[in-house]
Structures are given as C-alpha cells and as structure tokens.
Write a protein that holds these residues in place. Structure first.
Motif, PDB file in Angstrom:
ATOM      1  N   PRO A 183      -7.057  52.955 -84.959  1.00 56.54           N
ATOM      2  CA  PRO A 183      -6.741  52.503 -83.601  1.00 56.54           C
ATOM      3  C   PRO A 183      -7.983  52.485 -82.732  1.00 56.54           C
ATOM      4  O   PRO A 183      -8.929  53.227 -82.967  1.00 56.54           O
ATOM      5  N   ILE A 184      -7.979  51.631 -81.733  1.00 54.03           N
ATOM      6  CA  ILE A 184      -9.125  51.534 -80.826  1.00 54.03           C
ATOM      7  C   ILE A 184      -9.234  52.801 -79.999  1.00 54.03           C
ATOM      8  O   ILE A 184      -8.243  53.423 -79.635  1.00 54.03           O
ATOM      9  N   SER A 185     -10.462  53.208 -79.733  1.00 52.54           N
ATOM     10  CA  SER A 185     -10.722  54.390 -78.925  1.00 52.54           C
ATOM     11  C   SER A 185     -11.737  54.023 -77.860  1.00 52.54           C
ATOM     12  O   SER A 185     -12.684  53.275 -78.115  1.00 52.54           O
ATOM     13  N   ALA A 186     -11.577  54.551 -76.657  1.00 56.20           N
ATOM     14  CA  ALA A 186     -12.523  54.279 -75.575  1.00 56.20           C
ATOM     15  C   ALA A 186     -13.725  55.215 -75.624  1.00 56.20           C
ATOM     16  O   ALA A 186     -14.682  55.031 -74.875  1.00 56.20           O
ATOM     17  N   TYR A 187     -13.686  56.205 -76.519  1.00 54.52           N
ATOM     18  CA  TYR A 187     -14.753  57.200 -76.591  1.00 54.52           C
ATOM     19  C   TYR A 187     -16.103  56.563 -76.897  1.00 54.52           C
ATOM     20  O   TYR A 187     -16.231  55.753 -77.818  1.00 54.52           O
ATOM     21  N   CYS A 188     -17.123  56.937 -76.141  1.00 56.56           N
ATOM     22  CA  CYS A 188     -18.501  56.510 -76.391  1.00 56.56           C
ATOM     23  C   CYS A 188     -19.375  57.750 -76.535  1.00 56.56           C
ATOM     24  O   CYS A 188     -19.464  58.561 -75.604  1.00 56.56           O
ATOM     25  N   PRO A 189     -20.052  57.929 -77.677  1.00 56.56           N
ATOM     26  CA  PRO A 189     -20.894  59.105 -77.872  1.00 56.56           C
ATOM     27  C   PRO A 189     -21.980  59.251 -76.814  1.00 56.56           C
ATOM     28  O   PRO A 189     -22.364  60.371 -76.466  1.00 56.56           O
ATOM     29  N   LEU A 190     -22.489  58.123 -76.299  1.00 60.15           N
ATOM     30  CA  LEU A 190     -23.566  58.199 -75.317  1.00 60.15           C
ATOM     31  C   LEU A 190     -23.124  58.926 -74.054  1.00 60.15           C
ATOM     32  O   LEU A 190     -23.951  59.531 -73.358  1.00 60.15           O
ATOM     33  N   ASP A 191     -21.831  58.869 -73.737  1.00 58.29           N
ATOM     34  CA  ASP A 191     -21.307  59.657 -72.616  1.00 58.29           C
ATOM     35  C   ASP A 191     -21.381  61.149 -72.930  1.00 58.29           C
ATOM     36  O   ASP A 191     -21.791  61.961 -72.100  1.00 58.29           O
ATOM     37  N   LEU A 192     -20.969  61.512 -74.145  1.00 65.29           N
ATOM     38  CA  LEU A 192     -20.951  62.932 -74.516  1.00 65.29           C
ATOM     39  C   LEU A 192     -22.358  63.512 -74.530  1.00 65.29           C
ATOM     40  O   LEU A 192     -22.583  64.662 -74.130  1.00 65.29           O
ATOM     41  N   TYR A 193     -23.330  62.720 -74.996  1.00 64.65           N
ATOM     42  CA  TYR A 193     -24.710  63.192 -75.112  1.00 64.65           C
ATOM     43  C   TYR A 193     -25.500  63.095 -73.798  1.00 64.65           C
ATOM     44  O   TYR A 193     -26.656  63.502 -73.740  1.00 64.65           O
ATOM     45  N   SER A 194     -24.901  62.538 -72.762  1.00 59.17           N
ATOM     46  CA  SER A 194     -25.647  62.174 -71.559  1.00 59.17           C
ATOM     47  C   SER A 194     -26.222  63.351 -70.790  1.00 59.17           C
ATOM     48  O   SER A 194     -27.200  63.210 -70.053  1.00 59.17           O
ATOM     49  N   GLY A 195     -25.600  64.523 -70.903  1.00 62.74           N
ATOM     50  CA  GLY A 195     -26.022  65.660 -70.093  1.00 62.74           C
ATOM     51  C   GLY A 195     -25.480  65.614 -68.679  1.00 62.74           C
ATOM     52  O   GLY A 195     -25.753  66.519 -67.877  1.00 62.74           O
TER      53      GLY A 195
END
Length: 443
Positions: A183-195
C-alpha cells in the motif's frame, strides 16, 4: 571462540523459544525457558524457500554467521558506537531440533509467509543476539531507509531532475504500490533524518498511519508489546489486577493494549490520542539520540557516486582492458569476489582517513574496488533497522540499537542497478513528482 566455549542449541528445548518476527531472509525467536546462559537472547535463523530447500555447501554454512558477527565487531563497530550495537554470539544448531522448532512455531507465522518459505534446516550455525523486544513493556522497530538525495555529478540528463526532487524510498514506494506489492505510504525518510522536530513528527505520524492502513504488514514500523509483535487488528487476552483482589483476565484490542503501555487513559484511547502519545514517545527518543545523524552521514559519504556513477566507473575500468568488440563487458560487480574481513578492515582504514579527500566528481579507476565496497557498506546502513526501548521510569535514557547490519554481496550490484533504472524510469511517468527535502543536500 574455542570449541568448548561454543553454545549448543540442544542445551535448550524448541519449546523454550517463542516466535517474534521475520524478514525476507531470517526468522527471530525469543528465549523464554529456564534461567541460564540464553537469558535475554534472541535466536536469528536463516530461511529457505519451500518446498524445495536449496542445499548449500557445509563450509559456506559453517562460516556465514561467524563472518556476520566478525563483520559487526571489526567493521561496523569502527563507525557506529558500541552502545548502539547488539551483542552477538554464534550457536551450533541441530537439524532435528530445527525441525521440531519449525513444527512447533510454524502456525505462529503470518499465513503468507508460511506458504512462501521456512526455516533452513541445513544450517549448522545460528546467531544469538541481545533480546531487544523482550523484558520490556514496549519496543519500537523502525527501518528508516535512504537518508539523502544523490549528488548530481554522475546523474544522467534523464534522471537528474527526478533524483534531485524525489528520494529513492518515495520513488520505490510509489513503484511498489502501483504494482500492488504494498500500500502507498506518505512516509519520507528525509523527514525522519532532518533533525527538525516538526518534520520528524510528520514522519512518525506517517509511519503510524501506514502501520494502521497496512495492519502492520509494512516493515518500516513494527511495535512490540511485552515481547510480542503487535498489529492494529490484534485482540489478545490481557490481565487487569486489582489491589487485594484476584486478577481479571479479559480480551483487549490493540488500542487498549497500546493505551496501557503508552500510559494513555482509557477514556482518551482514541486513534488520534494514541498516535499523539506514540509520536511523543518516539520523538523524544530520536531527538535525544545521535543515531540518525550517524546513519545519515554514513549512507551519504559511502555513496558519493550513486549507482549510476558507480556503473560508469565500472565500465571505464573494463574499457581500459581493451576487450574485443565481440566480448561484452561483464555486468556491474559480476567478476568481483566478495571482500574478506581483512579487505574490509583495509577499506575502513581508507574510509576513516583519505576517502573524504578523494575527488569523487572525477573518481579514479584505480580506486574502483574501494568504491564498490563503499557502496555495499552504504547499502547495509540503508537497509538496517533501529530498535527504540523507552525508559518507562523516566530516570535513565532510552536505548537505541541498530540491527540487521549484515554485509551485502557484490552479486547484488547488477540487480540494484537494474532496479534503480526501473524505479526511476517508472517514476518519470508519475502524474506529479513528490518533492522530498534533503536538509543536507550539497548544491
């Protein structure tokens, strides 16, 4: 480890091990037997496709898990602090014991997994690791994935715009969702890593929403309560204790179970309140830890060329060999052996000293092997997971541990190159490109 010091799985009973979870290559069991040397340990066992279990060289089987443990101790520990690493040991296996475990725990596995693969009964060794989900009320496993957008130096005119706009994870997620693989997910790793607190919050919200939507089937977020994997659809027996009265056993759904471990009042245990409480817990741990910064730095510095630049360097090296026109150059990584531990140690010496001084915009063919190994090690950190264990007393820091850091094989480079092309080509036809913001993007 000397022979007399080795641990033997037959010192335990198959019934002493509880199924916890599994991935594409391994299955994990937690020790629940009598006190002893296996306390607070999990057993990680490799899988094989069923019903035709491939037979492997006994020498290969014997050495594989020893190599994995040495790889963590001698390579990974050079770039990630030991406080973030699990303790690993080798355990000797037994075919009859494995068969008994499989018979006993197979029905605990997801149905889709049971029809696809099973325990590899030919294995002679397994890995014991620190039990990160047992003995605590709550453990959260996150697979962050790729932390960065690639530098433009080696991107083609066909890929530079899309790769500098949308991160690899988001493109791959779109690719898989349109193929009905996930299923499609809106999660973006760059948000999590952003600090950045607001972006990390958004990433955790998106991970939670995807966990709900997929009923916990996506591997970017796993939640363990009292040592067992929890899914949104779960209904379990639970115990409610009263002072001076007998315990009352009742059925509790996942919302009530989570509300209990997140200390959310039952009257506020709505989905939004649970998500907020979960996000607050995870956010606090991530902001207090340096692990995402470490993983981000390792991923991007070990992959300065992107797979496109690595491929160009590879074929430049083959062109220098002046192969006859009738002979096709081998595919990326095809004729290169996997590095030995000594070669990995030599590479880590290079990476921690002169690698950052090389001109990656104009890579030297003489450094091809180092670039291949760098990309493989970057892939290890792109595919690892982190396990968060909140401290419910609030008196000590929560623990954050990095897991699943097995070395990758050169033989996968060709597959990764083809996959990269397929994903990027497919995404160029997306109705609207998702814009992913890399806070540390070099101009």
């Amino acid at each position: 480890m000397k022979e007399h010091q080795r641990l033997h799985i037959t010192d335990t009973r198959p019934g002493d091990w509880k199924y916890v979870a599994e991935g594409g290559a391994t299955m994990v069991f937690s020790y629940t037997g009598p006190p002893g040397i296996f306390n607070r340990m999990v057993l990680r066992l490799r899988k094989s496709t069923v019903p035709d279990l491939p037979q492997r060289s006994l020498d290969d089987v014997e050495e594989l898990d020893d190599f994995i443990i040495s790889f963590q101790e001698r390579i990974v520990a050079r770039v990630i602090s030991e406080e973030h690493l699990p303790r690993l040991k080798t355990v000797l296996l037994d075919t009859n014991w494995l068969q008994s475990l499989s018979n006993l725990r197979n029905m605990d596995r997801p149905p889709a997994r049971r029809h696809k693969d099973g325990l590899d009964l030919t294995k002679r060794k397994g890995i014991l690791a620190t039990d990160l989900v047992g003995n605590v009320d709550l453990a959260i496993e996150i697979k962050p994935k790729w932390a960065f957008l690639p530098c433009p130096a080696h991107l083609s005119s066909a890929t530079i715009t899309i790769k500098r706009t949308t991160c690899r994870f988001c493109m791959h997620n779109y690719f898989r969702s349109t193929k009905n693989v996930a299923p499609i997910s809106a999660y973006c790793p760059l948000d999590l890593y952003s600090g950045e607190e607001d972006r990390i919050t958004r990433a955790i919200h998106d991970l939670w929403d995807a966990w709900i939507k997929s009923d916990g089937s996506l591997n970017n977020l796993r939640i363990f309560v009292h040592g067992s994997l929890l899914k949104p659809s779960d209904v379990r027996l639970s115990v409610l204790s009263f002072y001076c009265t007998k315990d009352v056993i009742f059925q509790a759904d996942s919302s009530r179970i989570l509300a209990d471990v997140l200390h959310v009042s039952e009257s506020y245990a709505s989905s939004s309140h649970l998500r907020d409480a979960f996000t607050s817990t995870v956010l606090r741990i991530l902001l207090d830890s340096d692990i995402l910064r470490v993983l981000s730095r390792l991923q991007r510095t070990l992959d300065p060329l992107d797979i496109e630049g690595l491929s160009k360097l590879w074929f430049r090296s083959k062109a220098d060999l002046s192969l006859p026109s009738s002979v096709l150059a081998p595919a990326l990584g095809f004729d290169t052996d996997d590095p030995s531990l000594t070669e990995w140690e030599d590479f880590i010496d290079i990476y921690t000293s002169v690698f950052k001084t090389w001109n990656h915009s104009l890579p030297n063919v003489a450094n091809l092997k180092s670039y291949l190994m760098a990309y493989m090690l970057s892939a290890t950190f792109k595919d690892c997971s982190i396990v968060l264990r909140p401290d419910k007393s609030g008196t000590t820091s929560a623990s954050v541990t990095v897991i699943d850091m097995d070395p990758k094989s050169m033989i996968r480079l060709e597959k990764w190159e083809k996959l990269d092309k397929n994903i990027t080509d497919f995404y160029t036809h997306a109705a609207e490109a998702k814009v992913c913001h890399d806070r540390f993007l070099a101009s």
